[in-house]
Write an enzyme that holds these catalytic residues in place. Structure first.
Site, PDB file in Angstrom:
ATOM      1  N   THR A 164       0.841  -1.204   0.000  1.00 12.98           N
ATOM      2  CA  THR A 164       0.000   0.000   0.000  1.00 12.98           C
ATOM      3  C   THR A 164       0.878   1.256   0.000  1.00 12.98           C
ATOM      4  O   THR A 164       0.638   2.209  -0.749  1.00 12.98           O
ATOM      5  CB  THR A 164      -0.896  -0.003   1.274  1.00 12.98           C
ATOM      6  OG1 THR A 164      -1.579  -1.260   1.325  1.00 12.98           O
ATOM      7  CG2 THR A 164      -1.882   1.119   1.276  1.00 12.98           C
ATOM      8  N   HIS A 210       1.537 -10.004  -6.095  1.00  5.65           N
ATOM      9  CA  HIS A 210       2.153 -10.722  -4.971  1.00  5.65           C
ATOM     10  C   HIS A 210       2.826 -12.020  -5.444  1.00  5.65           C
ATOM     11  O   HIS A 210       3.385 -12.741  -4.634  1.00  5.65           O
ATOM     12  CB  HIS A 210       1.097 -11.104  -3.925  1.00  5.65           C
ATOM     13  CG  HIS A 210       0.619  -9.972  -3.062  1.00  5.65           C
ATOM     14  ND1 HIS A 210       1.416  -8.904  -2.700  1.00  5.65           N
ATOM     15  CD2 HIS A 210      -0.580  -9.760  -2.447  1.00  5.65           C
ATOM     16  CE1 HIS A 210       0.720  -8.088  -1.924  1.00  5.65           C
ATOM     17  NE2 HIS A 210      -0.487  -8.573  -1.761  1.00  5.65           N
TER      18      HIS A 210
END
Ligand code: PAP
Length: 335
Positions: free
Chosen positions: A85, A141
């Site tokens: 983030t 990811h």
């Protein structure tokens, strides 16, 4: 001769046939893959050495066939809860610093999640993202070893973090998303699974090593960053990041305090108190919904001390020291 309409129908049916083939391969493969306990859902599957849930595994196969990169694309890669983030906000702010005023910035009105696409929750038919101007930014990811092949020639920024903080952050986050049909995942269970490497996208050490080794081979293509370094010396790390992104800060910008402005704008303290990050839901694929505020918890180094015993700390440190031995990389804090 085929008309353009029948040509596109032919292409569409070819695509659908290809997609049906992927679904068939996926179904057959799932029957053969080793299974482990999931943190959010019941099962994870070991796919080429990495644990994925069934949805992200299928997306990986879909992306492999349909995702088209451009040579200027830049990817942010990270294991879960290592600083995605934060890096999304930083990368977006650096690349777009001439577009938005710091007093009324895109990030004041939209969460960091919406700055650029996270591709692991793409579903068929995959977006072509051609509307995004270059350099396009994407987040993932997936470990380097299981990335869709076309991506490996692009630039990557990788962020990692002390495994003990990753474990705690991930356990708290996943507990909130965990299926209500399952019994809660106790910290002791999460700890055991993490130590065995059984955790979405893991083993974590193997994930980090996949990017670390690639960064040693191609430092011009992969920038390897640490959460702790950015916390401790944000301006130094931001300058490195901007240069890597092909947007180095000019002397004039440095003197005008632009680096400090970006550090402040993207700080945990600033982002976590914005209304836009406190309310509402972020959707990932068809199944996962995350409360936006759950991307901002504490944003600290060393919160593991409030959760892990001395024995647990020593065991994680020993595992990571052993797995990373000889690599030149140290992930664990010493104190
Ligand atoms: P994701 O895997 O779901 O994308 P990610 O953003 O990688 O999560 O990591 C979330 C962690 O970064 C949280 O850590 P914590 O649980 O230990 O608190 C979150 O608080 C932290 N975080 C989010 N934004 C920032 C920021 N701007 N600066 C520093 N840390 C942040």
């Amino acid at each position: 001769m085929l008309s353009s309409q029948s040509l596109s129908i032919t292409n569409e049916s070819k695509q659908d046939a290809e997609y049906n083939k992927i679904c068939e391969e996926y179904k057959n493969m799932m029957k053969t893959l080793p299974k482990g306990n999931g943190w959010r859902v019941q099962h994870l599957y070991n796919y080429n050495g990495f644990w994925l849930d069934s949805e992200t595994l299928k997306t990986n196969m879909i992306l492999n066939t349909y995702f088209k990169t451009q040579p200027t694309d830049i990817f942010l890669a990270s294991f879960m809860k290592t600083g995605t983030t934060w890096l999304k906000a930083l990368m977006f702010s650096i690349i777009n610093r001439h577009r938005y005023a710091f007093s009324d910035h895109y990030l004041h009105h939209h969460g960091p999640q919406s700055t650029f696409p996270f591709i692991d929750s793409e579903v068929y038919p995959v977006n072509d993202f051609t509307h995004i101007s270059a350099p396009r930014l994407f987040a993932t990811h997936y470990a380097r070893d299981i990335l869709p092949l076309c991506m490996t020639s692009c630039k990557f920024v990788y962020i990692c973090r002390d495994p003990k903080d990753v474990l705690i952050s991930k356990w708290i986050f996943m507990s909130k998303l965990r299926s209500k049909d399952l019994t809660p995942l106790l910290l002791g269970e999460a700890f055991e699974l993490f130590c065995q490497g059984v955790s979405e996208y893991g083993p974590y050490w193997q994930h980090v090593l996949s990017y670390w080794r690639a960064s040693l081979e191609s430092p011009d293509k992969i920038l390897f960053m640490k959460y702790e370094d950015i916390k401790e010396q944000p301006k130094v790390e931001l300058k490195k990041l901007a240069a890597f992104l092909g947007n180095p800060f000019t002397l004039e910008e440095v003197e005008k305090g632009v680096v400090e402005e970006i550090v402040r704008l993207c700080s945990f303290e600033n982002l976590s108190k914005l209304e836009v990050n406190k309310k509402g839901i972020e959707r990932f694929g068809k199944l996962v919904e995350v409360e936006k505020r759950d991307f901002f918890r504490k944003g600290e180094i060393g919160d593991w001390r409030n959760y892990l015993s001395k024995e647990m700390k020593d065991r994680i440190d020993a595992i990571f020291d052993d797995k990373l031995k000889g690599s030149g990389l140290v992930l664990t804090s010493r104190d």
